[in-house]
Design a protein around this motif. Structure first.
Motif, PDB file in Angstrom:
ATOM      1  N   PRO A  31      43.407  43.029  -2.500  1.00  0.00           N
ATOM      2  CA  PRO A  31      44.294  41.891  -2.786  1.00  0.00           C
ATOM      3  C   PRO A  31      45.179  42.232  -3.984  1.00  0.00           C
ATOM      4  O   PRO A  31      44.669  42.467  -5.082  1.00  0.00           O
ATOM      5  CB  PRO A  31      43.328  40.756  -3.131  1.00  0.00           C
ATOM      6  CG  PRO A  31      41.951  41.276  -2.780  1.00  0.00           C
ATOM      7  CD  PRO A  31      42.027  42.750  -2.882  1.00  0.00           C
ATOM      8  N   VAL A  32      46.469  42.314  -3.753  1.00  0.00           N
ATOM      9  CA  VAL A  32      47.389  42.700  -4.837  1.00  0.00           C
ATOM     10  C   VAL A  32      48.561  41.722  -4.914  1.00  0.00           C
ATOM     11  O   VAL A  32      49.669  42.093  -5.294  1.00  0.00           O
ATOM     12  CB  VAL A  32      47.899  44.150  -4.661  1.00  0.00           C
ATOM     13  CG1 VAL A  32      46.777  45.141  -4.888  1.00  0.00           C
ATOM     14  CG2 VAL A  32      48.508  44.380  -3.271  1.00  0.00           C
ATOM     15  N   GLY A  63      48.584  38.813  -6.641  1.00  0.00           N
ATOM     16  CA  GLY A  63      48.571  37.937  -7.817  1.00  0.00           C
ATOM     17  C   GLY A  63      49.864  38.071  -8.620  1.00  0.00           C
ATOM     18  O   GLY A  63      50.625  39.022  -8.448  1.00  0.00           O
ATOM     19  N   LEU A  64      50.089  37.115  -9.486  1.00  0.00           N
ATOM     20  CA  LEU A  64      51.341  37.096 -10.254  1.00  0.00           C
ATOM     21  C   LEU A  64      51.281  38.015 -11.474  1.00  0.00           C
ATOM     22  O   LEU A  64      52.313  38.404 -12.006  1.00  0.00           O
ATOM     23  CB  LEU A  64      51.654  35.661 -10.704  1.00  0.00           C
ATOM     24  CG  LEU A  64      51.855  34.656  -9.556  1.00  0.00           C
ATOM     25  CD1 LEU A  64      51.973  33.241 -10.110  1.00  0.00           C
ATOM     26  CD2 LEU A  64      53.075  35.023  -8.725  1.00  0.00           C
ATOM     27  N   GLY A  65      50.082  38.334 -11.920  1.00  0.00           N
ATOM     28  CA  GLY A  65      49.939  39.236 -13.073  1.00  0.00           C
ATOM     29  C   GLY A  65      50.563  38.680 -14.335  1.00  0.00           C
ATOM     30  O   GLY A  65      51.167  39.416 -15.128  1.00  0.00           O
ATOM     31  N   ARG A  91      49.454  37.797 -17.115  1.00  0.00           N
ATOM     32  CA  ARG A  91      48.992  38.280 -18.429  1.00  0.00           C
ATOM     33  C   ARG A  91      49.736  39.529 -18.871  1.00  0.00           C
ATOM     34  O   ARG A  91      49.638  39.923 -20.015  1.00  0.00           O
ATOM     35  CB  ARG A  91      47.470  38.522 -18.397  1.00  0.00           C
ATOM     36  CG  ARG A  91      46.671  37.228 -18.479  1.00  0.00           C
ATOM     37  CD  ARG A  91      45.214  37.463 -18.226  1.00  0.00           C
ATOM     38  NE  ARG A  91      44.947  37.785 -16.825  1.00  0.00           N
ATOM     39  CZ  ARG A  91      43.775  38.164 -16.361  1.00  0.00           C
ATOM     40  NH1 ARG A  91      42.752  38.294 -17.184  1.00  0.00           N
ATOM     41  NH2 ARG A  91      43.607  38.413 -15.072  1.00  0.00           N
ATOM     42  N   LYS A 101      51.486  44.869 -11.250  1.00  0.00           N
ATOM     43  CA  LYS A 101      50.397  45.245 -12.166  1.00  0.00           C
ATOM     44  C   LYS A 101      49.645  46.469 -11.650  1.00  0.00           C
ATOM     45  O   LYS A 101      49.243  47.339 -12.419  1.00  0.00           O
ATOM     46  CB  LYS A 101      49.454  44.044 -12.289  1.00  0.00           C
ATOM     47  CG  LYS A 101      48.234  44.256 -13.129  1.00  0.00           C
ATOM     48  CD  LYS A 101      47.474  42.955 -13.374  1.00  0.00           C
ATOM     49  CE  LYS A 101      46.843  42.370 -12.135  1.00  0.00           C
ATOM     50  NZ  LYS A 101      45.984  41.197 -12.425  1.00  0.00           N
ATOM     51  N   LYS A 135      47.627  31.560  -3.854  1.00  0.00           N
ATOM     52  CA  LYS A 135      46.724  30.394  -3.799  1.00  0.00           C
ATOM     53  C   LYS A 135      45.309  30.763  -4.184  1.00  0.00           C
ATOM     54  O   LYS A 135      44.386  29.981  -3.995  1.00  0.00           O
ATOM     55  CB  LYS A 135      46.705  29.819  -2.392  1.00  0.00           C
ATOM     56  CG  LYS A 135      47.986  29.127  -1.974  1.00  0.00           C
ATOM     57  CD  LYS A 135      47.772  28.664  -0.556  1.00  0.00           C
ATOM     58  CE  LYS A 135      48.816  27.673  -0.106  1.00  0.00           C
ATOM     59  NZ  LYS A 135      48.466  27.150   1.212  1.00  0.00           N
ATOM     60  N   GLY A 136      45.113  31.999  -4.627  1.00  0.00           N
ATOM     61  CA  GLY A 136      43.774  32.400  -5.054  1.00  0.00           C
ATOM     62  C   GLY A 136      43.231  33.573  -4.252  1.00  0.00           C
ATOM     63  O   GLY A 136      43.741  33.891  -3.166  1.00  0.00           O
ATOM     64  N   ALA A 153      43.861  35.056  -0.435  1.00  0.00           N
ATOM     65  CA  ALA A 153      44.407  36.410  -0.226  1.00  0.00           C
ATOM     66  C   ALA A 153      43.559  37.161   0.806  1.00  0.00           C
ATOM     67  O   ALA A 153      44.099  37.776   1.734  1.00  0.00           O
ATOM     68  CB  ALA A 153      44.447  37.167  -1.552  1.00  0.00           C
ATOM     69  N   LEU A 199      39.170  44.787  -5.994  1.00  0.00           N
ATOM     70  CA  LEU A 199      40.231  44.293  -6.866  1.00  0.00           C
ATOM     71  C   LEU A 199      40.641  45.436  -7.783  1.00  0.00           C
ATOM     72  O   LEU A 199      39.838  45.889  -8.610  1.00  0.00           O
ATOM     73  CB  LEU A 199      39.751  43.105  -7.707  1.00  0.00           C
ATOM     74  CG  LEU A 199      39.109  41.938  -6.962  1.00  0.00           C
ATOM     75  CD1 LEU A 199      38.951  40.739  -7.893  1.00  0.00           C
ATOM     76  CD2 LEU A 199      39.901  41.551  -5.730  1.00  0.00           C
ATOM     77  N   PRO A 200      41.883  45.904  -7.621  1.00  0.00           N
ATOM     78  CA  PRO A 200      42.278  47.108  -8.358  1.00  0.00           C
ATOM     79  C   PRO A 200      42.301  46.926  -9.874  1.00  0.00           C
ATOM     80  O   PRO A 200      42.290  47.921 -10.599  1.00  0.00           O
ATOM     81  CB  PRO A 200      43.684  47.410  -7.847  1.00  0.00           C
ATOM     82  CG  PRO A 200      43.932  46.467  -6.744  1.00  0.00           C
ATOM     83  CD  PRO A 200      42.921  45.391  -6.751  1.00  0.00           C
ATOM     84  N   ASP A 201      42.344  45.675 -10.350  1.00  0.00           N
ATOM     85  CA  ASP A 201      42.373  45.547 -11.821  1.00  0.00           C
ATOM     86  C   ASP A 201      40.979  45.651 -12.438  1.00  0.00           C
ATOM     87  O   ASP A 201      40.856  45.707 -13.654  1.00  0.00           O
ATOM     88  CB  ASP A 201      43.146  44.309 -12.306  1.00  0.00           C
ATOM     89  CG  ASP A 201      42.915  43.091 -11.463  1.00  0.00           C
ATOM     90  OD1 ASP A 201      42.000  43.135 -10.626  1.00  0.00           O
ATOM     91  OD2 ASP A 201      43.642  42.101 -11.656  1.00  0.00           O
TER      92      ASP A 201
HETATM   93  P1  UTP Z   1      43.770  37.626 -11.204  1.00  0.00           P
HETATM   94  O1  UTP Z   1      42.844  36.514 -11.398  1.00  0.00           O
HETATM   95  O2  UTP Z   1      43.685  38.762 -12.170  1.00  0.00           O
HETATM   96  O3  UTP Z   1      45.237  37.069 -11.168  1.00  0.00           O
HETATM   97  O4  UTP Z   1      43.559  38.168  -9.727  1.00  0.00           O
HETATM   98  P2  UTP Z   1      46.622  37.809 -11.317  1.00  0.00           P
HETATM   99  O5  UTP Z   1      47.676  36.925 -10.768  1.00  0.00           O
HETATM  100  O6  UTP Z   1      46.557  39.196 -10.731  1.00  0.00           O
HETATM  101  O7  UTP Z   1      46.834  37.998 -12.896  1.00  0.00           O
HETATM  102  P3  UTP Z   1      47.086  36.903 -14.057  1.00  0.00           P
HETATM  103  O8  UTP Z   1      45.779  36.184 -14.219  1.00  0.00           O
HETATM  104  O9  UTP Z   1      48.226  36.018 -13.665  1.00  0.00           O
HETATM  105  O10 UTP Z   1      47.415  37.770 -15.227  1.00  0.00           O
HETATM  106  C1  UTP Z   1      42.522  39.050  -9.370  1.00  0.00           C
HETATM  107  C2  UTP Z   1      42.941  39.856  -8.173  1.00  0.00           C
HETATM  108  O11 UTP Z   1      43.196  38.998  -7.061  1.00  0.00           O
HETATM  109  C3  UTP Z   1      44.525  39.179  -6.578  1.00  0.00           C
HETATM  110  C4  UTP Z   1      45.282  39.791  -7.746  1.00  0.00           C
HETATM  111  O12 UTP Z   1      46.383  40.545  -7.280  1.00  0.00           O
HETATM  112  C5  UTP Z   1      44.223  40.642  -8.408  1.00  0.00           C
HETATM  113  O13 UTP Z   1      44.074  41.899  -7.747  1.00  0.00           O
HETATM  114  N1  UTP Z   1      45.063  37.857  -6.171  1.00  0.00           N
HETATM  115  C6  UTP Z   1      44.849  36.765  -6.956  1.00  0.00           C
HETATM  116  C7  UTP Z   1      45.770  37.752  -4.992  1.00  0.00           C
HETATM  117  O14 UTP Z   1      45.972  38.750  -4.261  1.00  0.00           O
HETATM  118  N2  UTP Z   1      46.259  36.526  -4.640  1.00  0.00           N
HETATM  119  C8  UTP Z   1      46.058  35.419  -5.397  1.00  0.00           C
HETATM  120  O15 UTP Z   1      46.509  34.331  -4.986  1.00  0.00           O
HETATM  121  C9  UTP Z   1      45.342  35.547  -6.580  1.00  0.00           C
END
Ligand code: UTP
Length: 297
Positions: free
Chosen positions: A11-12, A14-16, A18, A28, A110-111, A115, A132-134
């Motif tokens: 899942p990549v 997310g908005l990242g 931070r 990210k 949406k979380g 995803a 989760l790559p992070d």
């Molecule tokens: P995070 O909770 O770290 O959120 O997501 P984020 O958006 O990447 O980063 P911040 O908190 O805004 O800085 C954990 C993992 O889940 C993916 C993210 O890409 C990350 O790999 N994810 C999260 C999704 O793919 N979709 C989402 O709706 C939320």
């Protein structure tokens, strides 16, 4: 015999936030620890565990990530003609086979649960790994490989788990442990981001999962949970209730939370110190820095 795990979801989408402003234009997952993007560490780990199909859940603005997995013929022939074999090997190691990679779009962040759900049609009736790559894990034997080996004995669902201090449990999904068997625990419940003082244990889930198709099914009608997001934890918790086949796995290795700036910096230093060509210079710098800071106090 348990069914082999050959597919993985990354899942990549997310908005990242931070890492803003960087993540305004750089995904990210493309940000580098030393010289390898975060996503490359996750891919290498998945490959070591026997994964052959790689499914990325992406979103708007993640084009650089898709390009990263393309072959780079011009660059390759340039390196070849100049006899830069070592660099050529490094580059070719990142190539993915045709058809091994698939992309699915998550239209709105949406979380994590949502995803993973977005990839459901590519999974079908098979177990799937989620990485989760992070969460980057330094380990002698890659974390997912450790999990796959344990899963071959247990079947069911497995989540990577690690002990965290009590004051940190509210940042994680936390396991309610039924039976502690050492490196493995059976689970009787799971809570996402428990309010301080309410955590069922200190055993937190981090970003590696092996999931049965049932968990993906539960995501079909999952409601928003903690933080207003559709939580993967809630779907796994439902599976605990219905089938009682969820295990926590205490992996051997060091996990870096590269979704946070502090974790990312720690990982950068740690991975830098592992590199023979960087180790001496970096170590020397850290020693000088520490003594200069101490002298200034
Ligand atoms: P995070 O909770 O770290 O959120 O997501 P984020 O958006 O990447 O980063 P911040 O908190 O805004 O800085 C954990 C993992 O889940 C993916 C993210 O890409 C990350 O790999 N994810 C999260 C999704 O793919 N979709 C989402 O709706 C939320």
């Amino acid at each position: 015999m348990v069914q082999k795990v050959t597919k993985a979801i990354f899942p990549v989408a997310g908005l990242g936030t931070r890492f803003l402003p960087a993540t305004k234009s750089v995904p990210k997952e493309i940000m580098t620890l030393v010289d390898r993007p975060l996503i490359q560490y996750a891919i290498d780990e998945a490959r070591a565990a026997g994964i052959t199909e790689f499914i990325f859940v992406t979103s708007r603005g993640k084009g650089a990530l898709e390009d990263y997995f393309d072959h780079a013929p011009q660059l390759e022939s340039e390196l070849e003609s100049k006899g830069k074999t070592e660099l050529l090997n490094i580059l070719q190691d990142t190539n993915m086979d045709s058809g091994a990679v698939a992309y699915v779009r998550q239209h709105k962040a949406k979380g994590l649960g949502h995803a993973v759900w977005c990839a459901r049609r590519l999974i079908g009736d098979e177990p799937v790994a989620v990485l989760l790559p992070d969460d980057v894990i330094a380990a002698d034997k890659p974390c997912l490989q450790q999990m796959v080996e344990a899963y071959e004995e247990t079947g069911g669902n497995m989540v990577a788990a690690m002990e965290v201090p009590s004051e940190k449990t509210s940042s994680y999904g936390v396991l309610d442990v039924a039976n502690d068997m050492g490196n493995m625990v059976s689970v009787k419940g799971m809570v996402e981001k428990p309010a301080p003082g309410t955590s069922p244990s200190n055993l937190a889930v981090i970003g590696r999962y092996i999931l049965t198709p049932q968990v993906l099914n539960h995501l079909n009608d999952m409601k928003e949970g903690a933080g207003g997001e559709i939580q993967l934890t809630d779907a796994i918790a439902q599976e605990v209730t219905e089938s009682n086949n969820v295990y926590g796995f205490r992996f051997r290795g060091q996990r870096f939370d590269c979704g946070s700036k502090a974790g990312f910096l720690q990982a950068t230093v740690s991975f830098g110190l592992q590199r023979p060509e960087l180790k001496d210079e970096l170590e020397q710098y850290l020693i000088e820095l520490a003594s200069a800071r101490q002298a200034a106090q």
